[in-house]
Structures are given as structure tokens and as C-alpha cells.
Motif scaffolding. Structure first.
Motif, PDB file in Angstrom:
ATOM      1  N   LEU A  30       0.839  -1.212  -0.107  1.00 52.01           N
ATOM      2  CA  LEU A  30      -0.224   0.121  -0.089  1.00 52.01           C
ATOM      3  C   LEU A  30       0.779   1.214   0.066  1.00 52.01           C
ATOM      4  O   LEU A  30       0.689   2.316  -0.599  1.00 52.01           O
ATOM      5  N   PHE A  31       1.966   1.117   0.913  1.00 48.46           N
ATOM      6  CA  PHE A  31       2.753   2.416   0.775  1.00 48.46           C
ATOM      7  C   PHE A  31       3.609   2.710  -0.243  1.00 48.46           C
ATOM      8  O   PHE A  31       3.591   3.722  -0.743  1.00 48.46           O
ATOM      9  N   LYS A  32       4.030   1.502  -0.793  1.00 52.47           N
ATOM     10  CA  LYS A  32       4.819   1.657  -2.255  1.00 52.47           C
ATOM     11  C   LYS A  32       3.913   2.175  -3.332  1.00 52.47           C
ATOM     12  O   LYS A  32       4.370   3.117  -4.120  1.00 52.47           O
ATOM     13  N   ALA A  33       2.814   1.868  -3.297  1.00 50.19           N
ATOM     14  CA  ALA A  33       1.709   2.207  -4.448  1.00 50.19           C
ATOM     15  C   ALA A  33       0.988   3.572  -4.167  1.00 50.19           C
ATOM     16  O   ALA A  33       0.025   4.054  -4.815  1.00 50.19           O
ATOM     17  N   ASP A  37       0.150   7.305   3.221  1.00 45.58           N
ATOM     18  CA  ASP A  37       1.134   8.078   3.292  1.00 45.58           C
ATOM     19  C   ASP A  37       2.270   7.736   4.535  1.00 45.58           C
ATOM     20  O   ASP A  37       3.142   8.669   4.713  1.00 45.58           O
ATOM     21  N   ARG A  38       2.034   6.671   5.020  1.00 38.75           N
ATOM     22  CA  ARG A  38       3.017   6.274   5.771  1.00 38.75           C
ATOM     23  C   ARG A  38       3.109   4.635   6.006  1.00 38.75           C
ATOM     24  O   ARG A  38       2.069   4.090   5.807  1.00 38.75           O
ATOM     25  N   ASN A  46      -0.741   0.366  14.083  1.00 41.75           N
ATOM     26  CA  ASN A  46      -1.285   1.467  13.400  1.00 41.75           C
ATOM     27  C   ASN A  46      -0.951   1.088  11.716  1.00 41.75           C
ATOM     28  O   ASN A  46      -1.184   1.934  10.737  1.00 41.75           O
ATOM     29  N   THR A  47      -1.264  -0.141  11.410  1.00 39.69           N
ATOM     30  CA  THR A  47      -1.289  -0.814  10.034  1.00 39.69           C
ATOM     31  C   THR A  47      -2.575  -0.737   9.400  1.00 39.69           C
ATOM     32  O   THR A  47      -3.709  -0.661  10.363  1.00 39.69           O
ATOM     33  N   VAL A  48      -3.041  -0.744   8.205  1.00 37.57           N
ATOM     34  CA  VAL A  48      -4.068  -0.506   7.717  1.00 37.57           C
ATOM     35  C   VAL A  48      -5.052  -1.798   7.814  1.00 37.57           C
ATOM     36  O   VAL A  48      -6.401  -1.456   8.011  1.00 37.57           O
ATOM     37  N   ASN A 188      14.850   3.742   1.857  1.00 36.66           N
ATOM     38  CA  ASN A 188      13.418   4.186   1.808  1.00 36.66           C
ATOM     39  C   ASN A 188      12.745   3.162   0.955  1.00 36.66           C
ATOM     40  O   ASN A 188      11.686   3.353   0.523  1.00 36.66           O
ATOM     41  N   GLY A 189      13.599   2.202   0.675  1.00 40.38           N
ATOM     42  CA  GLY A 189      12.931   1.125  -0.373  1.00 40.38           C
ATOM     43  C   GLY A 189      12.877   1.403  -1.690  1.00 40.38           C
ATOM     44  O   GLY A 189      12.148   0.830  -2.644  1.00 40.38           O
ATOM     45  N   GLU A 190      13.781   2.385  -2.249  1.00 41.83           N
ATOM     46  CA  GLU A 190      13.773   2.773  -3.631  1.00 41.83           C
ATOM     47  C   GLU A 190      14.885   2.068  -4.312  1.00 41.83           C
ATOM     48  O   GLU A 190      15.913   1.992  -3.633  1.00 41.83           O
TER      49      GLU A 190
END
Length: 693
Positions: A30-33, A37-38, A46-48, A188-190
Motif C-alpha cells: 500500500l505504501f509503495k503504491a 502516506d505512511r 497503526n497498520t491499515v 526508503n525502499g527505492e
């Protein structure tokens, strides 16, 4: 909200063993896509997907959750499912609504029981399968060991597409075998492309394996492969996609959800390789006449939507999660519920992302959303166009296997329990509830101790009902072993008409669950019009035996003599006389306690047979046979006392690490061993009191 055609939708269930990182992977995707926003963390609550209070407290998933995202031109509906076996309801819901199952495997733990169960369920429901080896950032993670385990467990369909290059026990880079490119990831996982490392013959062998797998999917590709030509990138992607859709390729990717490594490659693979709802979303069902019908996943067809999950909230109301199989579901429709035949008024249509909700005007074919305030629809129902009523197959949930009795902690809550549990049973169809009048207990059943514990917590937090759990009582019976004769004489003078009833009754053992009444009266010693009163008096007595107060069975009573008074005899007098004969005769007829015996069918791996047979012997079980079952399992058939089986589900899970399952059905009653009678009688005093009248 943007609407997607079925060909651009991927419904993917995340499944696997508990603790392998499914929820963390959903969070990373979700964060990668940029759908969030966190990057939430399970430890921080605090996970979705793990938003329920119970999930935050326990730090594990207890129910399925839906989280959509967009990647390129494709919409991906993630269905995060629980890995713990006690919460298998969520796994079955998620897999039912998806076309593909992404099985997450820990890079350190490898193939576990949850991996096997997720694969088996996907196989049974003919879903496409993909593996993601997670947690390659942790110490002692070994991708290639896990890959060998996957091949051993699931056969030649396992095909790696992304592999790590290891240096000094750590991942130096990730290699995309389809593109023949290597990547490293920053904090940052980039991703950053780096030169391909020297891997020797290993890389060549893995790429040849992909070529062979692709060649199997198409005759034209097979001929090209056989002639020694190289496949183009498009041909490889097309071949993998076809193979995954047809179930002959199960791709393997890898990375770290926590460090965001390999997440972009996984999203690309989901979009490129997993089948769309349009390709694999068609379902078989029945029309209103019971004839088989195929429902194609397209917007042009009449509406068919499937309710795969229900959430019952005491404040918000009922929320029904639906997968639209055909047509378009819009708020101005009034679809028919195929189960009830009644029309359903729709509340609001919403798109759900964890606990967040967004209103929408319609839900297209292949997509997943939710409807508020459906009055009669429950999990497993089909909503359809009145012009074409189609019923889709319901979810075959596992059966509840652990039963416990409810103990209320506040007076007056007994009456609330059934109503509150009915709401929770809408959410979780596996839960069963029974108010057992005989044992005077409210009994709740679920999939294990943690499952029942969560139910208790939800009753308290959602409905304010505080309960505890205790062992469920066993419904014993009583019978006689000897034939006896007994007299019952009721004579009372109280001014005016008196009361007079006199009977001689022979009590005999017989094979019956109810009283067998007969008469052999000659000469009119007892008038025929009093026979029913004698029988009724005996039936009332049979409800409570004289040993421990349990119902009597297996008794034949023969009225063979007696006397009457022309004025004072009445039905009540003969009813009382019959009860006196019962109380006089039964104690002399060798009364004994009977215990319920069940037929156990237990399925487990061959290696665990010895442990289980020893345990059944301790529990007074009699093994009737052993037979080979599917999936290299063994079936044990045995007869066991029901009183010894209260914790059997927990024991079987321990012995088999969760691989085993069983069914237990009541068969008959047998005499309780004499050495155990005293304990049962003491327990009965606590239930019925000393008075067994």
C-alpha cells in the motif's frame, strides 16, 4: 472514485502461516503504491489491515481485511487474511473472494503448516498461486533453502522469478530473472539498478527453468523453445501469465516487507502475471430451477454479487462485503437475495480500505466493495438481478471443534448472551451456540482457545457482556439392568371424595430411548381409561433417574395388576400410584449410569499416528480401523467417550502442529465404568441439587 473494468482488476488474498509477515507485506504494498502516506507497523498498532481493537491488542490478524491500491493502470484489491488456525474464517472468506492467492513464506522459518493449508485451499478452489519469500533481512534467512522446500512440498510448478544474490550471509542485491536485471534498495525502499553479479551456473539454471515453464504453456512457445530460440520479454510475460492462470506455474518472488525491498517487483508481478477478474472471475452457480449456470465476469451481464464477509457493529450497523461477479451494483437497484427469494433494499455503497470508508455510486464487475444495512443478507448469500436469479456456492467453512460452557459474571446477562452472540455469528459463521436445557448450560463452540477468547473479548467490548468459560457438561443417561416387579398404592381420604389408585408394574430392560409402556391387566382390575394416566405418571418420572438425576432410557413398564375404587379413583390417583411404583421398583432393578459414545474420524500425518493412538488409549477409546486418506494423511476411526474429548482439538493441534483435523459424532450410550460413577454423581448434585424428584 475511479471505476476499473474487470480486465484491470486483480483480487489477491494474502495467506500463509502466522507470523510470516502478511500484514506487514500488505502495508508495504500500500505504501509503495502511494495508497497510504505512511508505513504502519504492527508493533505500533497503526497498520491499515489490523485495525480491530483485538488485533491491535494481540498483534495478530483475527479477521480478513480489504485494502485496494492502484499500480499503473491496474487496481489490486488486497485481502489480508489471518494466519492463525483459530481464525481460519478470515482465510476462507479472503480466498473465496479472490482470483489469486499470494502465499507469504518466512525466509527463516520456511514452509510451515499454514503454507501447506493456504496452498491446499487455493488448489481446492482453483485459484492462481504466487509465493513471496519474506523477511530476507533477518538473521539466518535462507531463500534457496526455502525454495527447495517449496519445490519439495508443491512440485515442479514452483518457478522463481526474483532471487537474491547473497554475500556474507546478507542480500547484496535482488535479481529479476525475467528482465535479467539486478537491484539494490536504499533506506526508503527505492530501487537502484546495479550490474549483474557473478552467480556462476545458478542463474543460468534458474533462467532455463523459467524457459521450460513458459514453453509448457503454449504449443508455439514450446516449438520455439525446442528449436533453441530465445523468448522475447513479452513472450516470457505472456507465458508466465498463462501458466499462472491455468495453475501450472506458481511464481516465487522475494524481499523484505519491513525494509521495502523487492516490493516494486512484487507489484509488477501481480499486475503482469496474476489473472484479472475478467479472466478468472467467472463462477458456477444454479438458477432458480436448480440447473447449473456459468456466470461470466463482465459489466454487460445481469447483476450477480456475492456476500463473502459480514461485519456487525452495535453502533454503525451491519456492513456486508460483496464481490460483484457480474453486472454493476448501484445504489438505486433492488436486487433479489437468491437464498430467501426476497428483495434487498440497499444502504450506502462504499469502498473500504481497512477501517476507512469512501462512498461510491456503483461497484463494477470484478470489484470488491461493501453495502450498509442489508437486513436479511448473511455471509454466503447471492444478490442478483430479479430477471436472472442465480445462487452461487456458499463458503465451506471449517467446523467448530472446541466447545465450552459460558459463565456469566453479572446477574441478568444470561438473557443478553443469545442476542449478542447472534450478531457475532453473523460476522463469523463458524461460531455455534446452544442453550442446553438438560445440562443447564449455554455452550459456545469455535475453532480453538484463542477463537473463543476473542469471542469473549468482543462480547465485553462491543456489547458490555462479561463472561467466562468453563468445561461443558456431558449429558449422561440412566437405565436398569434387571427385571423387577413393584407395587404403587396411593390412598388418601380428605373429606368428600378421596383418592385411590393401585398398580402393580413390571420394569424390564429394553432397547429404547423412550419409555415402552404395555399392559397385561385381566379381569378389569384397572379400568382401561386409567391406562394413559399410569403411562403419563411413568413418563414424568423417567425425566429424572434415581442415581444422579439424568433422564432414564431403555425401560419397559408393563402394568399387569392393581385395583380401583368406584368413587375415589381418578387419573391423578393412578398417576401418583405409578410414580410410587417407579420409586419402589427402579432402585431394585440395578440402575446404572450411561455415558455418550461418539464415533471419531481423525485425519493426521502418518508420523504422528503412534502419539495419537497412545492418547486415545488413555481416553478409553476403541480404535476400529485405520485407512490411508488424501494428501499423504491417515484416517483413524475410533469410538470414544464424549466426556474424554473436551480438549481433544487442542491436543490434536499440538501433536500434528496443526495439520490434523477430526469429526466427532454421537453414536450411542454405553454403561459408564463403575469406578467413574461417584464423580458423575457428585457433579450431578451440583447441577440438580440433592433433590432428584
Amino acid at each position: 472514485m475511479k471505476q476499473y473494468l474487470a480486465g484491470k482488476i486483480r483480487n489477491v488474498a494474502l495467506a500463509g502461516h502466522g507470523g510470516c509477515g502478511k500484514t506487514s507485506l500488505a502495508e508495504a504494498l500500500l505504501f509503495k503504491a502511494r495508497a497510504t502516506d505512511r508505513l504502519g507497523k504492527i508493533a505500533d498498532g497503526n497498520t491499515v489491515c489490523d485495525f480491530d481493537a483485538e488485533e491491535i491488542k494481540r498483534k495478530v490478524s483475527v479477521s480478513s481485511a480489504v485494502a485496494p491500491l492502484s499500480w499503473g493502470s491496474v487496481k489490486i484489491n488486497l485481502l489480508d487474511t489471518p494466519g492463525l488456525f483459530d481464525f481460519a474464517t478470515g482465510l476462507y472468506e479472503g480466498v473465496r473472494a479472490a482470483e489469486s492467492v499470494l502465499i507469504v513464506v518466512s525466509g527463516r522459518s520456511g514452509v510451515s503448516v499454514g503454507t501447506e493449508k493456504a496452498y491446499k485451499l487455493a488448489q481446492q478452489q482453483k485459484k492462481a498461486k504466487m509465493f513471496f519469500v519474506n523477511k530476507l533481512d533477518v538473521e539466518h534467512a535462507d531463500f534457496y533453502k526455502v525454495l527447495e522446500e517449496l519445490k519439495t512440498a508443491f512440485g515442479p510448478s514452483v518457478c522463481p522469478l526474483v532471487v537474491p544474490h547473497m554475500e556474507d550471509g546478507k542480500v547484496a542485491c535482488y535479481i529479476n530473472l525475467v528482465d535479467n536485471k539486478a537491484y539494490v534498495y536504499d533506506a526508503n525502499g527505492e530501487p537502484k539498478e546495479v550490474p549483474m553479479p557473478d552467480t556462476g551456473h545458478r542463474l543460468e539454471g534458474l533462467q532455463n527453468a523459467i524457459g521450460e515453464a513458459v514453453a509448457e504453456t503454449d504449443e508455439e512457445l514450446f516449438e520455439k523453445f525446442f528449436s533453441g530460440e530465445q523468448f522475447t520479454r513479452d513472450e516470457i510475460i505472456r507465458g508466465i501469465h498463462t501458466g499462472v492462470k491455468n495453475g501450472i506455474i506458481a511464481p516465487v518472488l522475494c524481499g523484505s516487507a519491513v525494509n521495502m525491498e523487492g516490493i516494486d517487483l512484487l507489484l509488477d508481478a501481480i499486475a503482469d502475471h496474476l489473472p484479472s477478474a475478467w479472466e478468472s472471475g467467472a463462477e458456477e452457480g444454479e438458477d432458480s430451477d436448480g440447473n447449473p449456470v456459468t456466470v461470466e465476469c463482465t459489466d454487460e451481464a445481469p447483476l450477480v454479487a456475492y456476500v463473502f464477509k459480514t461485519v456487525a457493529d452495535p453502533f454503525v450497523g451491519k456492513l456486508s462485503f460483496v464481490k460483484v461477479v457480474a453486472g454493476v451494483l448501484s445504489s438505486d437497484q433492488t436486487p433479489v437475495n437468491a437464498r430467501t427469494g426476497q428483495s434487498e433494499r440497499l444502504g450506502k455503497l462504499i469502498m473500504v480500505k481497512g477501517k476507512k470508508q469512501e462512498d461510491t455510486s456503483s461497484i463494477a464487475a470484478g470489484d470488491i466493495g461493501a453495502v450498509t444495512k442489508l437486513t436479511s443478507a448473511v455471509t454466503g448469500d447471492t444478490l442478483c438481478d430479479p430477471k436472472r436469479v442465480v445462487k452461487l456456492a456458499p463458503i465451506q467453512f471449517p467446523s467448530a471443534c472446541l466447545s465450552m460452557a459460558i459463565v456469566t459474571k453479572a446477574k441478568g446477562d444470561e438473557g443478553k448472551i443469545a442476542q449478542c452472540l447472534s450478531r457475532l455469528m453473523e460476522e463469523d459463521p463458524v461460531i455455534t451456540y446452544e442453550n442446553n436445557q438438560e445440562t443447564r448450560q449455554q455452550v459456545i463452540s469455535g475453532l480453538g482457545e484463542q477463537h473463543l477468547d476473542v469471542i469473549c473479548s468482543k462480547l465485553k467490548n462491543k456489547f458490555g457482556v462479561d463472561i467466562g468459560l468453563t468445561k461443558a457438561r456431558v449429558p449422561y443417561r440412566e437405565t436398569i439392568r434387571k427385571t423387577v416387579q413393584a407395587e404403587g398404592k396411593h390412598k388418601k381420604q380428605s373429606g368428600g371424595h378421596g383418592q385411590y389408585g393401585h398398580v402393580w408394574i413390571r420394569f424390564e430392560p429394553c432397547d429404547s430411548d423412550e419409555l415402552v409402556f404395555d399392559e397385561e391387566v385381566v379381569g378389569g382390575r384397572v379400568p382401561k381409561n386409567f391406562f394413559p394416566a399410569v403411562e403419563k405418571g411413568l413418563q414424568d418420572c423417567m425425566k429424572k433417574g434415581l442415581v444422579a438425576g439424568y433422564p432414564m432410557v431403555g425401560v419397559k413398564a408393563v402394568l399387569y395388576d392393581g385395583s380401583y375404587h368406584d368413587v375415589d379413583s381418578s387419573e391423578m390417583s393412578f398417576k401418583t400410584a405409578a410414580s410410587l411404583a417407579y420409586k419402589a421398583g427402579i432402585p431394585k432393578a440395578s440402575p446404572v449410569l450411561l455415558e455418550p459414545i461418539g464415533t471419531l474420524k481423525c485425519y493426521l500425518p502418518d508420523s504422528d499416528m503412534g502419539d495419537l493412538l497412545g492418547e486415545l488409549n488413555k481416553r478409553r477409546g476403541r480404535v476400529l480401523g485405520m485407512n490411508p486418506a488424501e494428501d499423504r494423511m491417515q484416517e483413524i476411526v475410533a469410538e470414544v467417550p464424549m466426556s474424554e474429548m473436551s480438549d481433544f482439538s487442542t491436543l490434536l493441534r499440538q501433536i500434528t502442529q496443526g495439520r490434523g483435523w477430526f469429526t466427532l459424532n454421537f453414536e450411542r450410550y454405553e454403561q459408564l465404568p463403575q469406578m467413574l460413577e461417584a464423580g458423575v454423581i457428585e457433579e450431578a448434585k451440583a447441577i440438580f441439587g440433592d433433590d432428584k424428584e
